[in-house]
Design an enzyme around this catalytic site. Structure first.
Site, mmCIF file in Angstrom:
data_model
loop_
_atom_site.group_PDB
_atom_site.id
_atom_site.type_symbol
_atom_site.label_atom_id
_atom_site.label_comp_id
_atom_site.label_asym_id
_atom_site.label_seq_id
_atom_site.Cartn_x
_atom_site.Cartn_y
_atom_site.Cartn_z
ATOM 1 N N GLY A 116 3.259 2.590 11.985
ATOM 2 C CA GLY A 116 4.131 3.753 11.971
ATOM 3 C C GLY A 116 4.403 4.348 13.338
ATOM 4 N N LYS B 219 0.119 4.246 -0.168
ATOM 5 C CA LYS B 219 -0.505 5.425 0.423
ATOM 6 C C LYS B 219 -0.312 6.621 -0.527
ATOM 7 C CE LYS B 219 -0.139 3.412 4.980
ATOM 8 N NZ LYS B 219 0.000 3.649 6.437
ATOM 9 N N ASN C 140 0.864 -1.176 0.000
ATOM 10 C CA ASN C 140 0.000 0.000 0.000
ATOM 11 C C ASN C 140 0.902 1.228 0.000
ATOM 12 O OD1 ASN C 140 -1.873 2.019 0.394
ATOM 13 N ND2 ASN C 140 -2.260 1.527 2.543
ATOM 14 N N GLU D 190 -5.312 -4.616 10.635
ATOM 15 C CA GLU D 190 -4.282 -3.599 10.848
ATOM 16 C C GLU D 190 -4.507 -2.916 12.188
ATOM 17 O OE1 GLU D 190 -4.520 -0.544 7.908
ATOM 18 O OE2 GLU D 190 -6.634 -0.189 8.316
ATOM 19 N N GLU E 59 -6.852 4.785 7.872
ATOM 20 C CA GLU E 59 -6.717 6.211 7.584
ATOM 21 C C GLU E 59 -7.978 6.775 6.954
ATOM 22 O OE1 GLU E 59 -1.946 5.542 7.110
ATOM 23 O OE2 GLU E 59 -3.161 5.812 5.302
ATOM 24 N N HIS F 290 -9.594 1.247 4.986
ATOM 25 C CA HIS F 290 -8.291 1.419 5.638
ATOM 26 C C HIS F 290 -8.453 2.347 6.844
ATOM 27 C CE1 HIS F 290 -4.120 2.680 6.290
ATOM 28 N NE2 HIS F 290 -3.777 1.558 5.668
ATOM 29 N N SER G 57 2.624 -2.881 10.359
ATOM 30 C CA SER G 57 4.061 -2.619 10.207
ATOM 31 C C SER G 57 4.866 -3.905 10.032
ATOM 32 C CB SER G 57 4.598 -1.818 11.398
ATOM 33 O OG SER G 57 4.035 -0.535 11.423
#
Length: 252
Positions: A176, A11, A9, A170, A100, A98, A215
């Site tokens: 991150g 991003k 991904n 996730e 985000e 996702h 991650s």
């Protein structure tokens, strides 16, 4: 045994020049001696670069896809990209839900379910993301949060469609942040997700890949992928470096 699936991904990263180097490096690294017939890899890229992916990756072992999709078809939806448009670029996968998107764009699970349906209607595979925040984990709410996120999608699908999705767990708190779930912690949630799939369709539970998206890196990929219910990875930062992405693919 379920095939392994490694998806990068990107991003909101990339440029035409950088992408060309990255994609060519990945393809070159997938030599016959090290590529397994039971492992699939793909990259999900910003929409402006889908044509570049099609140009570079067509005929290679690397599939490609998008990072989001509109629930709408064609129409007055400025800034949106519909599933039919993505299908025109031969996308195989589309990420939906996702963390985000859920956090920054306030997407709820009902909307994620509609996006999954839109992707399936065009013959593509939705990668359905689920995961909990640090606050939710510390409150002991992981099972309820992740379970409700997946159930919202499963309830919207007919039995045959359940087998056509990919699920990605996730943990938001491990993306991150420098904090990582141990393989055992990740496996516990993956096992729960597998049980949910089985309750909906035993056949689907046997074939639907459940990816880990917290991650995954070259140094922890092998231990994570050795878990019985971790079928691959949804890779963020490591997918932007050909060597790191290839190391994870080879670990699979």
């Amino acid at each position: 045994m379920r095939a392994k699936l490694i998806v990068g991904n990107w991003k909101m990263n990339g440029s035409r020049a950088v992408n060309a180097t990255l994609l060519e490096g990945i393809v070159a690294g997938l030599d016959d001696a090290r590529r397994s017939a039971t492992t699939t890899c793909a990259v999900c890229v910003p929409a402006p670069y889908l044509q570049q992916c099609e140009d570079v990756l067509a005929g290679t072992p690397v599939a490609w896809g998008a990072q989001d999709v509109s629930v709408h078809g064609f129409g007055a939806y400025t800034g949106e990209v519909c599933a039919k448009m993505l299908a025109e670029f031969a996308c195989r996968y589309v990420i939906v839900g996702h963390s985000e998107r859920r956090a920054y764009h306030r997407e709820d699970s009902a909307l994620v379910a509609k996006k999954a349906l839109a992707v399936l209607a065009e013959g593509m595979t939705p990668i359905v993301c689920v995961g909990e925040t640090l606050e939710q984990r510390e409150a002991g709410e992981t099972t309820q949060v992740v379970g409700a996120q997946l159930d919202a999608v499963l309830e919207a699908l007919d039995t045959a469609s359940v087998a056509k999705i990919v699920v990605a767990y996730e943990p938001v708190w491990a993306i991150g942040t420098g904090r990582n779930a141990t393989p055992a912690m990740a496996q516990e949630v993956h096992a729960q997700l597998r049980a949910q799939l089985k309750a909906r369709s035993a056949d689907a539970a046997d074939v639907v890949p459940i990816l880990y998206g917290g991650s995954m890196k070259p140094d922890n990929a092998h231990d994570l992928l050795a878990q019985p219910d971790i079928d691959g990875g949804l890779i963020g930062g490591a997918a932007l470096k050909a060597a790191d992405f290839l190391a994870i693919i080879h670990a699979a």
